[in-house]
Design an enzyme around this catalytic site. Structure first.
Site, mmCIF file in Angstrom:
data_model
loop_
_atom_site.group_PDB
_atom_site.id
_atom_site.type_symbol
_atom_site.label_atom_id
_atom_site.label_comp_id
_atom_site.label_asym_id
_atom_site.label_seq_id
_atom_site.Cartn_x
_atom_site.Cartn_y
_atom_site.Cartn_z
ATOM 1 N N HIS A 80 0.858 -1.187 0.000
ATOM 2 C CA HIS A 80 0.000 0.000 0.000
ATOM 3 C C HIS A 80 0.891 1.232 0.000
ATOM 4 O O HIS A 80 1.594 1.502 0.972
ATOM 5 C CB HIS A 80 -0.912 0.005 1.228
ATOM 6 C CG HIS A 80 -2.080 0.945 1.111
ATOM 7 N ND1 HIS A 80 -1.935 2.309 1.167
ATOM 8 C CD2 HIS A 80 -3.399 0.704 0.931
ATOM 9 C CE1 HIS A 80 -3.122 2.885 1.040
ATOM 10 N NE2 HIS A 80 -4.048 1.921 0.886
ATOM 11 N N ASP A 81 0.857 1.975 -1.107
ATOM 12 C CA ASP A 81 1.805 3.081 -1.255
ATOM 13 C C ASP A 81 1.575 4.206 -0.250
ATOM 14 O O ASP A 81 2.527 4.727 0.349
ATOM 15 C CB ASP A 81 1.795 3.620 -2.695
ATOM 16 C CG ASP A 81 0.425 4.106 -3.157
ATOM 17 O OD1 ASP A 81 -0.577 3.845 -2.465
ATOM 18 O OD2 ASP A 81 0.359 4.735 -4.239
ATOM 19 N N HIS A 153 -7.393 20.743 -51.521
ATOM 20 C CA HIS A 153 -7.204 19.381 -52.035
ATOM 21 C C HIS A 153 -5.741 19.133 -52.411
ATOM 22 O O HIS A 153 -5.444 18.268 -53.242
ATOM 23 C CB HIS A 153 -8.099 19.102 -53.249
ATOM 24 C CG HIS A 153 -9.523 19.528 -53.058
ATOM 25 N ND1 HIS A 153 -10.453 18.742 -52.434
ATOM 26 C CD2 HIS A 153 -10.150 20.687 -53.378
ATOM 27 C CE1 HIS A 153 -11.613 19.385 -52.388
ATOM 28 N NE2 HIS A 153 -11.447 20.569 -52.956
ATOM 29 N N SER A 283 20.567 12.239 -43.987
ATOM 30 C CA SER A 283 20.392 10.832 -44.343
ATOM 31 C C SER A 283 21.735 10.126 -44.233
ATOM 32 O O SER A 283 22.778 10.690 -44.591
ATOM 33 C CB SER A 283 19.848 10.706 -45.775
ATOM 34 O OG SER A 283 19.933 9.373 -46.234
ATOM 35 N N SER A 328 -5.904 3.120 -11.367
ATOM 36 C CA SER A 328 -4.630 3.608 -10.846
ATOM 37 C C SER A 328 -3.445 3.347 -11.772
ATOM 38 O O SER A 328 -2.715 4.266 -12.137
ATOM 39 C CB SER A 328 -4.363 2.985 -9.474
ATOM 40 O OG SER A 328 -3.141 3.441 -8.953
#
Length: 478
Positions: A80-81, A153, A283, A328
């Site tokens: 349990h944190d 377009h 490249s 959680s």
């Protein structure tokens, strides 16, 4: 020291800023937990609980030096944190350990901290959007008069200007800013609500005195810098809050991807480029290439951000009754990485918008290659004034345009429409008369005025109100 034997998120090493990474760090999270515990203790003390100044002073003395090892060891045992950190804080504060987390549930620290962190992250996103708008405002103003091809377009259409196109990018970022501001303005703390949102534990603590419970909640809210708490909740604040916040942030991804895509296409046309550094390699195989890698990265991260918003959407929909814990693990990842992605996108946008390169001669040449088609109505009107038949001229222009387009597309030669019209006696126009109709500036409508008005009426008020956010510069790690 860098670790190379395990996975590390690229957000940490390549993309997100130190500022945003700190906001979602353990230090910020657990120090905020401790601030919330201190705020609760102070508020409860004011309302008469037996909490001493000495206990509060002890808590404040250790608010920042989180003993992580103790918390980690404890969590391994109890799974349990929150209780692990209550235990660890208690080790440092033996006099105060009995009043840490008094009356609260895990979501008192967990959810309130998440709201605080989201607000901090939204404020950083807001700051960087304003920085991008400032850069683009300079760019739009500089190029507001430069005619360029508009595209519908992805085909050449009526002319616009380079600066006017930039205002389209800015307008969408401005819309994002408004939504971010809306989310900041409506964020509310979960407050002091107890296990299932009924405040039952506080009724026990304060002997059923609702006024004292409401005073404690208002006090905590004020101490944490908020003006309101959620009116009702179960164990957690509604997970729709996460969805609303991340949706606003994801809207930035849409705007950024659209802008970056436009720049990538313009780079292909050789009209405009993102900054390209002296020693940058485009490249590994083709040394001449100047790939738009920054804008490509914006698009990649934007896709991630836009998809990430599905996580809080599904989490909100799958919560049962007052709360289930299946939120959680997903929430820990989705919300943090959504903001880290937005931050990374904005870092690149700041860098790109600060150094956009325009090639005016290429822009002009591309305009002039298409302008004869666009100027056909003006040419026709001039020929009518000299006695030509409007209907006959319209048909002849259509035929010349089709033939000229075929020369361009099928033969790879320049547009020869002007020569065709000049040679057609039905028009009775000299080359000089025809070319007089080919001034690109005459075909941009109110573009320049629209830029001026948009900058003056929409953007400048934002920049004037946020002068501390201007002049941001970002150097990218990669």
């Amino acid at each position: 020291m860098a670790q190379h034997d395990r996975y590390i998120s690229p957000f940490s090493t390549r993309y997100a800023s130190d500022e945003m990474q700190y906001i979602f760090s353990d230090d910020n999270k657990f120090r905020t937990w401790r601030k919330l515990w201190i705020a609760l203790a102070k508020a409860e003390q004011k309302q008469g609980l037996a909490i001493t100044d000495e206990q509060i002073a002890e808590l404040e003395a250790h608010k920042d030096d989180v003993n992580y090892e103790d918390a980690i060891a404890r969590e391994k045992l109890v799974r349990h944190d929150v209780m692990s950190h209550v235990y660890a804080y208690g080790l440092q504060c033996p006099k105060a350990k009995g009043i840490i987390h008094l009356g609260a549930t895990s979501c008192y620290v967990g959810d309130n901290t998440d709201v605080i962190i989201m607000r901090e992250a939204l404020q950083l996103v807001r700051k960087k959007i304003i920085g991008v708008l400032a850069n683009l405002a300079k760019f739009a103003d500089e190029y507001k008069d430069m005619p360029c091809l508009a595209y519908t377009h992805c085909q050449p259409a009526q002319l616009t200007t380079v600066g006017k196109r930039a205002t389209l990018w800015m307008n969408e970022l401005y819309m994002d800013l408004e939504e971010i501001d809306h989310q900041i303005g409506q964020l509310a703390l979960r407050g002091v609500k107890g296990t299932t949102g009924t405040q039952a534990s506080f009724m026990e603590l304060f002997g059923g005195d609702s006024a004292k419970i409401k005073a404690v909640e208002a006090d905590v809210c004020a101490q944490m810098g908020f003006t309101k708490v959620v009116p009702v909740c179960g164990q957690t604040y509604s997970r729709k809050v996460d969805y609303n916040v991340l949706s606003a942030v994801a809207g930035l991804g849409q705007s950024a991807m659209k802008m970056a895509t436009d720049i990538r296409l313009l780079a292909n046309f050789k009209e405009m480029e993102e900054p390209f550094e002296k020693n940058q390699i485009g490249s590994s195989a083709m040394p001449y290439k100047r790939n738009p890698m920054r804008c490509e990265r914006i698009c990649a991260l934007s896709r991630y951000l836009m998809v990430d918003v599905l996580n809080p959407a599904m989490t909100a929909g799958t919560q049962w009754f007052e709360r289930t814990l299946d939120d959680s693990a997903n929430k820990r990842i989705a919300m943090a990485e959504g903001f880290l992605a937005a931050d990374a996108i904005l870092n690149i946008l700041l860098n790109v918008s600060d150094g956009l390169v325009v090639y005016p001669k290429v822009v002009r040449a591309r305009v002039m290659a298409e302008l004869p088609f666009m100027a056909s109505e003006n040419i026709m009107m001039k020929a009518v004034k000299k006695g030509g038949d409007r209907q006959e001229l319209h048909e002849r222009l259509r035929e010349h345009a089709v033939a000229a387009a075929a020369v361009v597309k099928q033969e790879g030669k320049p547009n020869d429409m002007i020569a065709r019209v000049e040679a057609d006696p039905a028009f009775g126009l000299s080359r000089e008369e025809i070319e007089a109709e080919l001034s690109p500036e005459a075909f941009t409508g109110r573009s320049a005025e629209q830029v001026t008005e948009f900058l003056r009426d929409v953007i400048q008020p934002v920049l004037d109100a946020n002068k501390e956010d201007l002049g941001q510069h970002v150097e990218l790690n990669v």
